[in-house]
Design a protein around this motif. Structure first.
Motif, PDB file in Angstrom:
ATOM      1  N   SER A 179      13.894  13.924  10.195  1.00 31.76           N
ATOM      2  CA  SER A 179      15.055  13.053   9.948  1.00 31.76           C
ATOM      3  C   SER A 179      14.744  11.835   9.100  1.00 31.76           C
ATOM      4  N   VAL A 180      13.474  11.546   8.817  1.00 29.77           N
ATOM      5  CA  VAL A 180      13.126  10.385   8.006  1.00 29.77           C
ATOM      6  C   VAL A 180      12.103  10.782   6.954  1.00 29.77           C
ATOM      7  N   GLU A 181      12.059  10.011   5.876  1.00 28.17           N
ATOM      8  CA  GLU A 181      11.100  10.261   4.801  1.00 28.17           C
ATOM      9  C   GLU A 181      10.008   9.201   4.770  1.00 28.17           C
ATOM     10  N   LEU A 182      10.266   8.043   5.338  1.00 29.72           N
ATOM     11  CA  LEU A 182       9.265   6.974   5.395  1.00 29.72           C
ATOM     12  C   LEU A 182       9.270   6.358   6.783  1.00 29.72           C
TER      13      LEU A 182
ATOM     14  N   ALA B  28       5.207  11.288  14.599  1.00 34.00           N
ATOM     15  CA  ALA B  28       5.371  11.018  13.174  1.00 34.00           C
ATOM     16  C   ALA B  28       5.440  12.327  12.395  1.00 34.00           C
ATOM     17  N   ASN B  29       4.554  13.247  12.731  1.00 37.75           N
ATOM     18  CA  ASN B  29       4.541  14.551  12.069  1.00 37.75           C
ATOM     19  C   ASN B  29       5.855  15.289  12.297  1.00 37.75           C
ATOM     20  N   ARG B  30       6.420  15.130  13.484  1.00 34.03           N
ATOM     21  CA  ARG B  30       7.663  15.832  13.821  1.00 34.03           C
ATOM     22  C   ARG B  30       8.863  15.266  13.078  1.00 34.03           C
ATOM     23  N   VAL B  31       9.013  13.951  13.065  1.00 40.19           N
ATOM     24  CA  VAL B  31      10.239  13.363  12.518  1.00 40.19           C
ATOM     25  C   VAL B  31      10.193  13.182  11.003  1.00 40.19           C
ATOM     26  N   LEU B  32       9.000  13.245  10.397  1.00 40.41           N
ATOM     27  CA  LEU B  32       8.913  13.117   8.946  1.00 40.41           C
ATOM     28  C   LEU B  32       9.333  14.420   8.262  1.00 40.41           C
ATOM     29  N   GLN B  33       9.982  14.277   7.127  1.00 39.32           N
ATOM     30  CA  GLN B  33      10.216  15.427   6.267  1.00 39.32           C
ATOM     31  C   GLN B  33       8.902  15.810   5.587  1.00 39.32           C
ATOM     32  N   PRO B  34       8.731  17.065   5.186  1.00 40.38           N
ATOM     33  CA  PRO B  34       7.556  17.427   4.384  1.00 40.38           C
ATOM     34  C   PRO B  34       7.458  16.528   3.150  1.00 40.38           C
ATOM     35  N   GLY B  35       6.272  15.999   2.920  1.00 37.22           N
ATOM     36  CA  GLY B  35       6.079  15.041   1.842  1.00 37.22           C
ATOM     37  C   GLY B  35       6.356  13.605   2.250  1.00 37.22           C
ATOM     38  N   GLY B  36       6.819  13.399   3.489  1.00 42.24           N
ATOM     39  CA  GLY B  36       7.113  12.063   3.984  1.00 42.24           C
ATOM     40  C   GLY B  36       5.854  11.272   4.277  1.00 42.24           C
TER      41      GLY B  36
ATOM     42  N   ARG C 124       0.802  -1.216   0.000  1.00 43.04           N
ATOM     43  CA  ARG C 124       0.000   0.000   0.000  1.00 43.04           C
ATOM     44  C   ARG C 124       0.838   1.270   0.000  1.00 43.04           C
ATOM     45  N   LEU C 125       2.143   1.152   0.214  1.00 34.16           N
ATOM     46  CA  LEU C 125       2.994   2.335   0.229  1.00 34.16           C
ATOM     47  C   LEU C 125       3.089   2.939  -1.172  1.00 34.16           C
ATOM     48  N   PRO C 126       3.163   4.253  -1.264  1.00 36.59           N
ATOM     49  CA  PRO C 126       3.306   4.882  -2.581  1.00 36.59           C
ATOM     50  C   PRO C 126       4.691   4.630  -3.160  1.00 36.59           C
ATOM     51  N   GLN C 127       4.810   4.799  -4.466  1.00 36.52           N
ATOM     52  CA  GLN C 127       6.112   4.693  -5.112  1.00 36.52           C
ATOM     53  C   GLN C 127       7.000   5.833  -4.605  1.00 36.52           C
ATOM     54  N   MET C 128       8.129   5.474  -4.039  1.00 32.32           N
ATOM     55  CA  MET C 128       9.027   6.479  -3.506  1.00 32.32           C
ATOM     56  C   MET C 128      10.414   5.871  -3.315  1.00 32.32           C
ATOM     57  N   THR C 129      11.407   6.721  -3.178  1.00 32.71           N
ATOM     58  CA  THR C 129      12.765   6.290  -2.846  1.00 32.71           C
ATOM     59  C   THR C 129      13.226   7.135  -1.674  1.00 32.71           C
TER      60      THR C 129
ATOM     61  N   THR D 258     -10.040 -14.309  14.602  1.00 34.16           N
ATOM     62  CA  THR D 258     -10.190 -13.154  13.724  1.00 34.16           C
ATOM     63  C   THR D 258      -9.396 -11.960  14.245  1.00 34.16           C
ATOM     64  N   TYR D 259      -8.630 -11.372  13.358  1.00 36.37           N
ATOM     65  CA  TYR D 259      -7.902 -10.138  13.657  1.00 36.37           C
ATOM     66  C   TYR D 259      -8.472  -9.033  12.778  1.00 36.37           C
ATOM     67  N   GLN D 260      -8.921  -7.948  13.402  1.00 33.82           N
ATOM     68  CA  GLN D 260      -9.405  -6.796  12.658  1.00 33.82           C
ATOM     69  C   GLN D 260      -8.222  -5.842  12.467  1.00 33.82           C
ATOM     70  N   VAL D 261      -7.707  -5.802  11.239  1.00 29.23           N
ATOM     71  CA  VAL D 261      -6.457  -5.089  10.959  1.00 29.23           C
ATOM     72  C   VAL D 261      -6.753  -3.733  10.318  1.00 29.23           C
ATOM     73  N   VAL D 262      -6.233  -2.685  10.943  1.00 31.88           N
ATOM     74  CA  VAL D 262      -6.351  -1.324  10.435  1.00 31.88           C
ATOM     75  C   VAL D 262      -5.122  -1.029   9.577  1.00 31.88           C
ATOM     76  N   TYR D 263      -5.353  -0.593   8.334  1.00 22.92           N
ATOM     77  CA  TYR D 263      -4.267  -0.196   7.438  1.00 22.92           C
ATOM     78  C   TYR D 263      -4.397   1.298   7.158  1.00 22.92           C
ATOM     79  N   ALA D 264      -3.299   2.030   7.279  1.00 19.04           N
ATOM     80  CA  ALA D 264      -3.330   3.471   7.041  1.00 19.04           C
ATOM     81  C   ALA D 264      -2.061   3.915   6.321  1.00 19.04           C
ATOM     82  N   VAL D 265      -2.232   4.846   5.419  1.00 18.57           N
ATOM     83  CA  VAL D 265      -1.108   5.540   4.781  1.00 18.57           C
ATOM     84  C   VAL D 265      -1.378   7.027   4.928  1.00 18.57           C
ATOM     85  N   LEU D 266      -0.522   7.708   5.692  1.00 17.76           N
ATOM     86  CA  LEU D 266      -0.639   9.126   5.963  1.00 17.76           C
ATOM     87  C   LEU D 266       0.554   9.868   5.357  1.00 17.76           C
ATOM     88  N   GLU D 267       0.352  11.114   5.004  1.00 24.03           N
ATOM     89  CA  GLU D 267       1.416  11.886   4.370  1.00 24.03           C
ATOM     90  C   GLU D 267       1.544  13.256   5.030  1.00 24.03           C
ATOM     91  N   LYS D 268       2.773  13.669   5.315  1.00 24.51           N
ATOM     92  CA  LYS D 268       3.000  14.999   5.854  1.00 24.51           C
ATOM     93  C   LYS D 268       2.933  16.002   4.711  1.00 24.51           C
TER      94      LYS D 268
END
Length: 286
Positions: A130-133, A153-161, A62-67, A272-282
């Protein structure tokens, strides 16, 4: 410059965990017990980690294409997905971070990350931007203050992370919970947040929600003992407030087995495991 803050020692991290836990009244378990439980399970964890690998693989898809220039495996455990991230992003620098020192000791010789850090997701010992992903699979459900996790997460991510996480919500192991409820009405199964809480907290985090949904993942077992053995090997013990003390008698175990049999399916006893999946972006700076 190292992404790890030099002014926050390992001892300070553990002290911060203790201070936070002393002030937060929450039905979730004490993180010191979580750390101890998973440390003890480090050697046996990978042998029974079918769910963890399936969930982590789904999250990676589910992660976006990125490097990313640097990624963080938050709640890295035995390092299985640190190694997967290293293979996916061979030119990126990796940080494996976990609150359980036993997991880090197990993971370090297996490689994958350049840095192995003992730390708390609610108070990350990392520099701002300090991190992008950030990648976190089946770890943040143990955090009592998920708003703090999102803030960090908001603090340590770079903008666009990107912060991609998989967690568990209410409804997880409901078969085991309901079977125990029929036996003695006490807390035998770890509690988890409502999915609505994840939605509200993510929406208020300042991070953009690219995706957020919940999917059931069902495993099957030949008998109750196989399920409970696996939970113990994974370190997923019942460490909630209100759990019963002392040994569980044979009569109660037999009552549990009889109650759980009411859920039996053709494939076996379901869990049964109810699994939450999330992709958030700064948000990027414009």
């Amino acid at each position: 410059m190292s992404p790890v803050m030099t002014d926050l020692s390992h001892c300070a991290v553990l002290k911060a965990v203790k201070q936070q836990q002393a002030t937060i009244q929450n039905p979730l378990p004490d993180k010191r017990q979580v750390a101890a439980s998973f440390s003890k399970a480090a050697a046996s964890y990978d042998s029974v980690a079918e769910l963890q690998r399936a969930v982590g693989a789904e999250l990676m898809s589910r992660l976006p294409q990125m490097t990313p220039f640097r990624w963080l495996d938050l709640g890295s455990g035995t390092g299985y997905f640190s190694r997967a991230l290293a293979q996916t992003f061979p030119d990126s620098e990796g940080i494996a971070l976990d609150i359980a020192e036993g997991m880090l000791r197990h993971a370090r010789p297996l490689g994958g990350a350049q840095h192995y850090v003992a730390g708390d997701a609610e108070n990350l010992p990392l520099r701002e931007g300090s991190v992008e992903l950030m990648f976190s699979s089946l770890a943040v459900q143990w955090c009592s203050d998920f708003a703090a996790v999102l803030s960090e997460a908001n603090r340590v991510l770079q903008p666009g992370g990107v912060f991609g996480f998989a967690s568990l919500c209410v409804g997880t192991l409901y078969e085991l919970r309901d079977s125990w409820q029929a036996v003695d009405g006490m807390v035998h199964v770890n509690r988890f947040r409502e999915f609505d809480d994840y939605q509200a907290l993510c929406a208020a985090s300042g991070l953009q929600v690219r995706s957020l949904d919940v999917l059931p993942h069902v495993l099957h077992y030949p008998d109750v003992r196989s399920l409970t053995h696996e939970l113990k090997a994974l370190g997923v013990l019942n460490i909630n407030p209100g759990r019963p003390g002392g040994l569980t008698g044979r009569a109660r175990i037999q009552a549990l087995i009889e109650a759980y049999e009411g859920f039996r399916q053709e494939k076996g006893l379901p869990a049964t495991y109810q699994v939450v999946y999330a992709v958030l972006e700064k948000p990027a700076i414009v």
